[in-house]
Structure formats: C-alpha cells, structure tokens
Design an enzyme around this catalytic site. Structure first.
Site, PDB file in Angstrom:
ATOM      1  N   GLU A 293      58.561  -0.248  24.415  1.00 25.81           N
ATOM      2  CA  GLU A 293      59.464  -0.424  25.956  1.00 25.81           C
ATOM      3  C   GLU A 293      58.153  -0.806  27.452  1.00 25.81           C
ATOM      4  O   GLU A 293      57.375   0.001  26.497  1.00 25.81           O
ATOM      5  CB  GLU A 293      60.217   0.883  25.803  1.00 25.81           C
ATOM      6  CG  GLU A 293      60.675   1.676  25.268  1.00 25.81           C
ATOM      7  CD  GLU A 293      61.120   2.605  25.584  1.00 25.81           C
ATOM      8  OE1 GLU A 293      61.452   3.130  27.059  1.00 25.81           O
ATOM      9  OE2 GLU A 293      61.961   3.667  24.678  1.00 25.81           O
ATOM     10  N   GLU A 347      71.530   2.245  34.332  1.00 27.89           N
ATOM     11  CA  GLU A 347      72.689   3.542  33.673  1.00 27.89           C
ATOM     12  C   GLU A 347      72.701   4.327  34.289  1.00 27.89           C
ATOM     13  O   GLU A 347      72.396   5.472  35.078  1.00 27.89           O
ATOM     14  CB  GLU A 347      72.132   3.740  32.128  1.00 27.89           C
ATOM     15  CG  GLU A 347      71.653   2.450  30.897  1.00 27.89           C
ATOM     16  CD  GLU A 347      70.695   3.167  29.584  1.00 27.89           C
ATOM     17  OE1 GLU A 347      71.942   4.043  28.812  1.00 27.89           O
ATOM     18  OE2 GLU A 347      69.458   3.228  29.901  1.00 27.89           O
ATOM     19  N   LYS A 350      72.609   8.237  33.061  1.00 28.80           N
ATOM     20  CA  LYS A 350      71.696   8.756  32.646  1.00 28.80           C
ATOM     21  C   LYS A 350      70.595   9.979  33.814  1.00 28.80           C
ATOM     22  O   LYS A 350      72.036  10.355  34.653  1.00 28.80           O
ATOM     23  CB  LYS A 350      70.525   7.657  32.977  1.00 28.80           C
ATOM     24  CG  LYS A 350      70.935   6.296  31.393  1.00 28.80           C
ATOM     25  CD  LYS A 350      69.025   6.162  31.538  1.00 28.80           C
ATOM     26  CE  LYS A 350      68.087   7.208  31.673  1.00 28.80           C
ATOM     27  NZ  LYS A 350      67.123   5.834  31.152  1.00 28.80           N
ATOM     28  N   GLU A 356      66.185   6.894  37.327  1.00 26.41           N
ATOM     29  CA  GLU A 356      66.198   6.945  35.590  1.00 26.41           C
ATOM     30  C   GLU A 356      67.513   5.825  35.214  1.00 26.41           C
ATOM     31  O   GLU A 356      67.559   5.597  34.565  1.00 26.41           O
ATOM     32  CB  GLU A 356      66.524   8.183  35.154  1.00 26.41           C
ATOM     33  CG  GLU A 356      65.405   8.784  35.073  1.00 26.41           C
ATOM     34  CD  GLU A 356      64.445   8.575  33.814  1.00 26.41           C
ATOM     35  OE1 GLU A 356      64.943   7.984  33.033  1.00 26.41           O
ATOM     36  OE2 GLU A 356      63.478   9.051  34.815  1.00 26.41           O
TER      37      GLU A 356
END
Length: 483
Positions: A293, A347, A350, A356
């Site tokens: 990542e 997202e 999350k 985030e």
C-alpha cells in the site's frame, strides 16, 4: 480493510530525527547493417522493451467499504480494459470479487483477517480455509498472494503477533497439499517496525522483534520465494508540516546519508532503503520487497490539513512515475517494485475521521478523480451497468502551473517549449486576454496549462523537467480563462 490510524506509526520518527529532521559507449565507426539484420535488431529491441515494461506490476487496493460502488464484474472489466493496472489487492477473500476477476488475467491478492490468524496455525483449519476460499476459484482467477493478516505488529495484540509466522507456515503447507505451487503467502507491515534511527543505512528492526519476529518471517520468505510486503506512507510522518516537500517529491534540500554517500530527495526512497537496510542487517537483503500500500488522501477535515487534491496528485503521480520507470532507490538501483496503490475508490462507509474516506483514485462512475496516467491512452471511461451516485469528492478538473521554486530561465524554457509545440499562445501576446500581467510567471503558467490540456492532461505532460505541478485550483482571472 485497513484503517489508517489517526496517530502516526513510530517508523516515521526515523525520518524526522537527526539529519532526517529535515523525516530501479561504444567507440569507433558505425557501419550500416543489411536490412534483414536491422529488422532483427528492431524485433529484439521491441521484445526487450515489452519485457522491460511488463516486469513491474502496478496494482491497486480494492476496498469495498462503501454503498455506492459499481459491481465487482464492472470493476474487473474496467481494470482489465481501461487501466494500466495488472493486479488488485483485496482486504478479504470475497467470492463475488474472485469470480469477477476470473479469466481476466488480472492478478489478485486475498487477505486473511487478523482475527483468523490464531485458528489458521492449525494445519487442518488452514487446509479447510484454502479449500473454501482458494480452490473453487483457482486457477481461473489468477490468485497471486495470500496475505496472512494486515499490519499485525501495529495492532500490538500479542496473540496475533505470536501466531503470525505459524499461520503463514500452515497456509503454505495447505497450498502445497492442494497442489497449488504458484500462490505465495505473505503479510503486510506498517513501517512502525524500526528502531528510532536517523539514516536509511542505519535502520534496524525493533529490538525484541528483530530476531524473534522478523528473522523467522524473512526466513519463511526466502524458503518459499515469497515477498516481504511493506506499506510506506509518507503522509503519516509526524513532522509532515516541516517536511512536506520532501514527502511530496517537491524541491527540498534533501537528506545526505554519510555512511553510504547517498542523497535522498524524497521520503518514499528513504523508507524503502530503510526497509532494505533492516533486512540486510539480518542477512536477508536478497528477499524481494513488495509495496502492499501507498497513497495520499485528497480530502479531510481541519485535523488533516495536508489531505488535499494537489498533494495527492504530487505524491501519487511521482510514485507511479518512479515505479514505472524501474529506477529503484539509492541503495537498490534499477530494482523494480511490485506496487499496489491505495486505493481504487473513496469509501464512504469507512470508520474513523473524514480523511479515511478519501484515498480513492476513481469515482464510483469510474472517472478519475484526477489524472496521473492510470487510464490507457485513448481509452474512454465506460458507463457502469449499475451506476449509483458518487461520494461527494473534490472536482476532477485540474490545471498545470509552474512550481513556486521554478527559476526565470526554467519558466522561459517552458514557455518557449510549450508555444513551440503548436498550442495557441495568442492570448498571452500583446493585446491578448491573458497578456496582462506581463510577467514570465503568468505567461509560462498559461502556456504550460495549454500544453497540458492538448496532451490529454496526463501527469507527464505537466512535468516540464520537474518544474510543473498539477493543481485543482483554477488559475483563471478576470477575462483570462484557463480551459
């Protein structure tokens, strides 16, 4: 799904102390060759270039903590036909996703939840897990890695830490028993795994974990020919306000490692060489390193002032360019790192702070949030068969402007080059709508942006020998409109 902590990992202190406190000819005559020989040479060159450009895997993390995403089948087709990604990494072993990527040729990494690590130390349980989550989909789905947990050491949960290596061994054993030879077992590490050292060459794994935890993991990787997976995130550096340019690959005074004579101009290279130095100190410098990542968020709240579109474009654009170039790092020149960008989508479900939710590269309608060259040249973005409203996100419109540090000579060179490539520079000529202010900075900005537009708004078309930068802020003023 990995959730980035609001507080930074200890590893980045390693880049914020000491001197880091700044945080991959032949002479003589050339004779003409017969046409057949020339054809053969060009054919061999083409084959070489093809191999060279396909040895580096550029993948993406595919998280699904959102209620507005296209179906996995739409995503799989999009990745295969429209992007340069050749691999995806999941944070579970979702069977719908595994089915969607069948026969696509896209490599897939699945992840075992941290909570399942203890149970999988039992070989019977590991064989059952492989039979349920791998065998039904393999080899139609090109499963490449099984990640046994995610950033386990960062969790500080003793049960997970103590059982990680036994679980990895059990999963490998289960794959062998199932007759599967080409799926490797690994686990990802947040870079909170180092002692608090100051230079990449001095970096070592944490005392108490170096011999008991990392040596067995690296020995497993060497034995099974699997990679050591790390998650370098300059965004989480605790002194980011002081070292922002260093983190973003922008001009900075750099970091000199007096023990190797190497100079670091960005934090990403320093983190990678820190990892290599720690591995080498234990005798495992030959083990492959994979980047599980890395990325940068585009949006956050007041607690995340550096989560911006501009910063995300700069960091992700430079990382992608560096990975695809295969230039490696100061201690690992020409070493090609398989890399998974974080992340495919924003997202909206999350947990945690707002930041985030905003690590995505693409909107739910599959249009890029910004352009760093991830779409295949000339490809149009498809319309998903199950479109849904997108998560509120920054505008995808971007502009190319000079960096503040660019010199007069560099700006003049950029201006001359851009206008010499056939773009319309009449607006910055006397009497034009963008002539005033009559400064090299203003004229170069207009010309650079026009060139960027005509070249498809790719990251490289705004490079200008490192003096250009992509921004989401519209530089238009009065009657001068930047298209």
């Amino acid at each position: 799904m990995l959730h980035k902590p609001p507080t930074p990992p200890l590893s980045y202190n390693l880049l914020s102390l000491g001197s880091l406190k700044l945080n991959k000819n032949q002479r003589g005559k050339v004779f003409p060759l017969p046409s057949i020989a020339m054809t053969a040479i060009f054919l061999l060159l083409a084959i070489f270039l093809h191999l060279f450009t396909t040895t580096t895997a550029l993948g993406v993390n595919y998280g699904m903590a959102a209620d507005n995403l296209p179906s996995p089948s739409v995503v799989a087709n999009f990745i295969k036909t429209q992007t340069i990604f050749d691999s995806v990494k999941m944070f579970d072993a979702n069977p719908e996703v595994l089915r969607a990527f069948a026969n696509t040729g896209i490599s897939v990494t699945v992840t075992v939840g941290n909570g399942d690590i203890h149970a999988l130390t039992n070989t019977v349980a590991a064989r059952r897990w492989v039979a349920q989550h791998i065998s039904p989909f393999y080899p139609q789905t090109k499963i490449k890695y099984i990640c046994a947990g995610s950033e386990v050491l960062f969790s500080n949960i003793t049960d997970w830490i103590n059982n990680l290596v036994p679980a990895m061994r059990s999963l490998h054993y289960a794959l062998v028993k199932a007759g599967i030879q080409d799926i490797k077992v690994t686990t990802s590490h947040a870079l909170n795994i180092f002692r608090r050292e100051t230079l990449p060459s001095l970096t070592r794994f944490m005392v108490g974990y170096d011999l008991s935890f990392f040596a067995p993991i690296l020995q497993f990787h060497r034995r099974t020919k699997s990679p050591f997976m790390v998650n370098p995130y300059p965004y989480f550096s605790p002194d980011l306000s002081r070292r922002l340019n260093y983190a973003l690959f922008k001009p900075n005074r750099g970091v000199y490692d007096k023990y190797t004579g190497k100079t670091y101009t960005n934090m990403f290279d320093a983190l990678m060489d820190s990892t290599y130095s720690a591995m080498k100190a234990l005798g495992y410098g030959d083990v492959e390193i994979v980047i599980g990542e890395t990325g940068w968020p585009t949006q956050g709240d007041s607690s995340s002032p550096f989560a911006t579109m501009d910063n995300s474009i700069s960091y992700n654009g430079h990382v992608i360019k560096e990975i695809l170039s295969g230039k490696g790092t100061p201690l690992m020149p020409n070493r090609r790192f398989e890399t998974y960008m974080f992340a495919l989508f924003n997202e909206n479900q999350k947990p945690g702070p707002l930041v985030e939710k905003y690590w995505g590269l693409f909107k739910p309608d599959l249009s890029p949030i910004y352009n760093v060259g991830l779409l295949r040249h000339g490809q149009s973005v498809p319309t998903p068969t199950n479109p849904s409203p997108s998560t509120p996100a920054p505008s995808g419109k971007s502009y190319c402007v000079p960096q503040k540090e660019a010199t007069y000579a560099q700006l003049q060179s950029n201006l001359d080059y851009a206008c010499g490539q056939g773009i319309d520079c009449t607006p910055i000529q006397p009497g034009g709508l963008c002539y005033e202010p009559n400064t090299i900075q203003s004229h170069a900005a207009f010309a650079m942006n026009s060139y960027y537009r005509t070249k498809g708004q790719s990251y490289l078309s705004c490079d200008f020998a490192g003096t250009g930068q992509i921004t989401a802020v519209d530089p238009s003023y009065i009657n001068c409109h930047y298209l």
